[in-house]
Design a protein around this motif. Structure first.
Motif: not given
Length: 507
Positions: A190, A194, A197, A209, A257
């Motif tokens: 995760e 992030r 991104e 995602r 998300d």
């Protein structure tokens, strides 16, 4: 004559090409199975939701469920609960189910069950997605680290696809100080997503995602993937390896998300996935998916008819196969029969009587009928009364054979009634005329030839694989018509004639 020959050749080529083309389209484009034994995978997915409800508080449970708008189609979807209201709504391309109850107490269990399969070929909706996004604001060391990573990524990429792959590889390099700074000691998938991104946003490349479930019999938890739209299609990436392309055994469960499950009025929520695989006949499965999708490639096929009508057409559709057999036997081999359609109709009767018993019955009825026909000839009757008497005799004979067969326990003899009585009557009449005009020997040859032709036609028309193929791909009949037209201009020797004129060939 030349113009006629050219016209015939063009017609044959067109029919064969059209027949082969339509059949190939059904097999390779629509994906219709070639054999009836083909099966397709069927997946049963159970999601078990457990939580502890707070006493005297309303309970609201929301969970994402698969959108099923691309590669998979749902055959059955169930929401199993006790005293809960259920509703489904769409949110940002996702589907979310909501269970709600005014009061609940103690440990609660809800179930979501889905039966799905691969979507059969059909027109897919055109993919759409964002191709630009604003940069995520950064300050201080994070901004410097992200820009430092961005420079080599741009140098080693040529388009959106390679840019994203390179960014994922850089973020998964544990020895890069810039990566360490951005991850902040958290190397979870995760957190990597992030950071990826962030880097992509600086280059204004959008990213989403995607949470997927692997279709396997092992215990499952949703796995995170990333995707980006390149203006034509979605590109999927594994955030851990940079692998591009979503595997075929991956089902997209939800996008975004937000967490899979949200709970109000309770605590300790837990979701457990259980998957099992089974198989189903491919054509039956195709008909089921046809009812649940817009890809109705079976809508205008013979499978769209009622079942009782389908059974009739499964018999009718193979008649051209029998006719082709008779055509080859007569025009190429030289076997003499009582016309073209009489052997085919007898072959159809053999489907019920079975071949051996059918030949015995046919021979017995024909022999007795010829004896009666010979006797009636001495009475100097006209043709119509004579045929009427023979037809009545055939009906009585069939009834007698059926009665004695039943008494003797030979139930197969009851199927003699399925012999076409008019065809038997005309067969007896034509054999009798042949006997009178060309002698008993020739009549015997014609009778034997008719039995041989009917037997071969029956053998071919009874092959289950051939019946299935012609019924499923009726365009192959156009190929048969092309072959029949080609044989229509054949003027060469027949195989039996080569044996007859063998002595001349030696000279």
């Amino acid at each position: 004559m030349r113009a006629l020959t050219l016209h015939l050749k063009i017609l044959i080529v067109l029919l064969v090409t059209l027949g082969v083309g339509l059949t190939a389209y059904q097999i390779f484009v629509l994906g219709i199975p070639v054999t009836a034994d083909e099966t397709d995978d069927l997946w049963n997915i159970d999601a078990k939701i457990e939580f502890v409800a707070n006493p005297r508080e309303p309970v609201k449970v929301q969970m994402f469920v698969p959108p099923l708008n691309q590669e998979f189609v749902s055959l059955n979807e169930s929401f199993i609960s006790n005293n809960y209201g259920v509703s489904i709504n769409r949110v940002d391309g996702n589907r979310r189910v909501t269970w709600s109850a005014r009061r609940a107490e103690g440990r609660e269990t809800l179930y979501y069950r889905l039966v799905l399969t691969k979507r059969y070929s059909g027109e897919q909706t055109k993919a759409e997605g964002p191709i630009f996004r604003d940069s995520i604001p950064l300050e201080g060391p994070e901004k410097i680290a992200a820009e430092a990573l961005l420079s080599p990524i741009r140098q080693h990429s040529a388009d959106v696809e390679t840019f994203i792959s390179e960014a994922i590889k850089r973020v998964n390099n544990p020895n890069d100080d810039n990566v360490k700074l951005l991850l902040g000691g958290d190397a979870s998938t995760e957190n990597k997503a992030r950071v990826i991104e962030i880097i992509l946003s600086i280059a204004h490349v959008p990213m989403q995602r995607v949470h997927t479930i692997q279709l396997s019999d092992e215990a499952q938890t949703p796995e995170l993937w990333l995707r980006s739209f390149n203006g034509e299609r979605w590109l999927y990436f594994n955030p851990e390896t940079g692998e591009q392309g979503l595997p075929e055994d991956r089902l997209v469960w939800w996008i975004g998300d937000e967490p899979l499950l949200t709970l109000e009025g309770g605590k300790s929520p837990e979701v457990t996935f259980t998957l099992s695989n089974s198989e189903m006949n491919a054509i039956r499965l195709a008909k089921l998916t046809d009812e649940n999708t817009e890809a109705s490639f079976l809508e205008y096929s013979l499978y769209g008819l009622p079942l009782s009508t389908q059974q009739t057409y499964q018999i009718m559709i193979v008649i051209p196969i029998g006719v082709l057999v008779i055509l080859v036997l007569r025009n190429l081999i030289g076997i003499q029969t009582l016309g073209t359609f009489t052997p085919v109709l007898i072959a159809l009767a053999f489907r019920e009587t079975q071949l051996g018993f059918g030949i015995i019955l046919f021979t017995l009825i024909t022999a007795l009928g010829l004896s009666l026909r010979s006797y009636l000839e001495h009475l100097k009757l006209q043709m119509l009364p004579r045929l009427s008497v023979v037809l009545t005799f055939v009906v009585v004979l069939i009834a007698v054979i059926s009665l004695f067969s039943h008494k003797l326990g030979l139930e197969r003899g009851l199927s003699v009634a399925l012999f076409p009585m008019v065809i038997l009557t005309m067969t007896i009449e034509r054999l009798s005329i042949t006997w009178e005009e060309r002698g008993g020997s020739h009549a015997f040859k014609v009778g034997v030839g008719t039995i041989i032709a009917a037997s071969l036609a029956h053998a071919l028309m009874s092959i289950p694989e051939l019946v299935y193929f012609v019924f499923t791909f009726p365009a192959v009949l156009l190929v048969l018509v092309g072959f029949m037209l080609a044989m229509g201009r054949y003027r060469g020797y027949r195989l039996t004639e080569l044996f007859r004129f063998k002595a001349f060939l030696k000279d």
